[in-house]
Design a protein around this motif. Structure first.
Motif, PDB file in Angstrom:
ATOM      1  N   PRO A  44       0.596  -1.246   0.400  1.00 50.62           N
ATOM      2  CA  PRO A  44      -0.090   0.029  -0.251  1.00 50.62           C
ATOM      3  C   PRO A  44       1.102   1.447  -0.088  1.00 50.62           C
ATOM      4  CG  PRO A  44      -0.300  -1.797   1.356  1.00 50.62           C
ATOM      5  CD  PRO A  44       0.607  -2.446   1.224  1.00 50.62           C
ATOM      6  N   ALA A  45       0.171   2.239  -0.646  1.00 50.00           N
ATOM      7  CA  ALA A  45       1.105   3.538  -0.613  1.00 50.00           C
ATOM      8  C   ALA A  45      -0.301   4.545  -0.743  1.00 50.00           C
ATOM      9  CB  ALA A  45       1.603   3.978  -2.224  1.00 50.00           C
ATOM     10  N   LEU A  46       0.226   5.995   0.292  1.00 49.37           N
ATOM     11  CA  LEU A  46      -0.589   7.215   0.477  1.00 49.37           C
ATOM     12  C   LEU A  46      -1.102   7.485  -0.351  1.00 49.37           C
ATOM     13  CD1 LEU A  46      -1.471   8.486   2.811  1.00 49.37           C
ATOM     14  CD2 LEU A  46       0.352   9.930   3.284  1.00 49.37           C
ATOM     15  N   LEU A  47      -2.228   7.725   0.026  1.00 48.64           N
ATOM     16  CA  LEU A  47      -3.108   8.397  -1.774  1.00 48.64           C
ATOM     17  C   LEU A  47      -3.291   9.880  -1.108  1.00 48.64           C
ATOM     18  CD1 LEU A  47      -4.203   8.006  -4.913  1.00 48.64           C
ATOM     19  CD2 LEU A  47      -6.006   7.577  -3.500  1.00 48.64           C
ATOM     20  N   ILE A  48      -4.559   9.759  -0.026  1.00 50.02           N
ATOM     21  CA  ILE A  48      -4.225  10.933   0.743  1.00 50.02           C
ATOM     22  C   ILE A  48      -4.683  10.774   1.636  1.00 50.02           C
ATOM     23  CG2 ILE A  48      -6.921  10.878  -0.671  1.00 50.02           C
ATOM     24  CD1 ILE A  48      -6.952  13.772  -1.010  1.00 50.02           C
TER      25      ILE A  48
ATOM     26  N   ARG B  99       7.586  15.344  11.385  1.00 46.55           N
ATOM     27  CA  ARG B  99       7.838  14.967  11.017  1.00 46.55           C
ATOM     28  C   ARG B  99       7.073  13.882   9.942  1.00 46.55           C
ATOM     29  NH1 ARG B  99      13.658  13.158  10.760  1.00 46.55           N
ATOM     30  NH2 ARG B  99      13.238  11.896  13.030  1.00 46.55           N
ATOM     31  N   ALA B 100       6.836  12.912  10.645  1.00 45.57           N
ATOM     32  CA  ALA B 100       5.864  11.992  10.443  1.00 45.57           C
ATOM     33  C   ALA B 100       5.000  12.672  10.024  1.00 45.57           C
ATOM     34  CB  ALA B 100       5.341  11.715  11.712  1.00 45.57           C
ATOM     35  N   LYS B 101       3.794  13.164   9.642  1.00 47.92           N
ATOM     36  CA  LYS B 101       2.500  12.823   9.394  1.00 47.92           C
ATOM     37  C   LYS B 101       1.811  11.487   9.105  1.00 47.92           C
ATOM     38  CE  LYS B 101       4.909  16.969   6.806  1.00 47.92           C
ATOM     39  NZ  LYS B 101       4.238  17.842   5.057  1.00 47.92           N
ATOM     40  N   ASN B 102       2.436  10.953  10.034  1.00 47.33           N
ATOM     41  CA  ASN B 102       2.133   9.448   9.726  1.00 47.33           C
ATOM     42  C   ASN B 102       1.788   8.837   8.137  1.00 47.33           C
ATOM     43  OD1 ASN B 102       0.922   7.538  11.954  1.00 47.33           O
ATOM     44  ND2 ASN B 102      -0.626   8.151  12.573  1.00 47.33           N
ATOM     45  N   ILE B 103       3.094   9.082   7.440  1.00 47.19           N
ATOM     46  CA  ILE B 103       2.737   8.317   6.037  1.00 47.19           C
ATOM     47  C   ILE B 103       3.931   7.059   6.645  1.00 47.19           C
ATOM     48  CG2 ILE B 103       3.851   8.752   3.855  1.00 47.19           C
ATOM     49  CD1 ILE B 103       3.595  11.820   3.982  1.00 47.19           C
TER      50      ILE B 103
END
Lengths: 114, 115
Positions: A44-48, B99-103
């Motif tokens: 999975p990859a962050l979309l929005i 820094r994370a922005k939880n990404i």
């Protein structure tokens, strides 16, 4: 106990249609709501993503709508394309709590037909 | 290139034979996590780690072990695999703090079959 409920489980639309995927959460402490996109054979990859201080966020053809009072949020894909065919996961987390721990919905498999 | 690398990508084993799935990230992330993905069940967290030597259970930890001896590595250990551990496994990592922005950045996955 499922903290993030996602629907539908699968979705088929024609090219150009606007698929909508819905999620509902239970924990009012959640303050960060991302959507992840997963193509077959990939992670999975962050979309929005959206924070609850706004009701809508757009990035290109992808829009998140957020309803804090109803504890619901949804993903809309404008002018959908066959290349958007993927599995989409909504998620929620607490930025100030166990930061990093995302609670995922069960996923929606989207197929966009040419 | 920033990435999360899992190995192996595919693994077929037999019940009871200990195995380790490795995960390595090159982004200096503090947070690392293991998930399993099963049809209709989505992504469920197995274990996570906030930093070196700090690990904690996720939602489905039974039958799994992890260790975090170095910041970049977070191996998943199945001491005695059973068929119900047949699944697709993902490792993920992220920064903590502002820094994370939880990404979370995910690896490409390890498909495990336990016979």
């Amino acid at each position: 106990q499922q903290q993030v409920k996602q629907s539908p489980q699968s979705l088929i639309v024609q090219k150009g249609g606007i698929p909508i995927i819905n999620c509902a959460y239970e924990n009012t402490a959640f303050d960060y709501f991302p959507w992840y996109q997963q193509f077959p054979g990939k992670g999975p990859a962050l979309l929005i993503a959206i924070r609850p201080d706004v009701s809508e966020k757009k990035e290109g053809r992808f829009t998140i709508s957020f309803n804090k009072s109803a504890k619901q949020f949804s993903l809309h894909i404008m002018d959908s394309q066959p290349g958007d065919s993927a599995t989409y996961f909504c998620a929620a987390s607490r930025m100030g709590g166990s930061q990093g721990n995302l609670i995922f919905g069960k996923g929606t498999k989207l197929s966009v037909k040419p | 290139e920033a990435q999360v690398t899992q190995n192996p990508r595919y693994l077929i084993t037999v019940t009871g034979k200990k195995l380790t799935v490795t995960c390595s990230q090159n982004m200096n992330h503090e947070y690392m996590s293991w998930y399993r993905q099963d049809p209709g069940l989505g992504l469920r967290q197995i274990y996570y780690s906030m930093n070196v030597e700090v690990t904690d259970k996720g939602d489905v930890p039974e039958g799994y072990k992890v260790s975090r001896k170095e910041k970049r590595n977070f191996p998943l250990i199945l001491e005695s695999p059973s068929p119900n551990q047949t699944s697709l496994y993902f490792c993920a990592s992220s920064f903590l703090g502002v820094r994370a922005k939880n990404i979370q950045y995910f690896g490409a996955g390890t498909r495990l079959s336990v016979l």
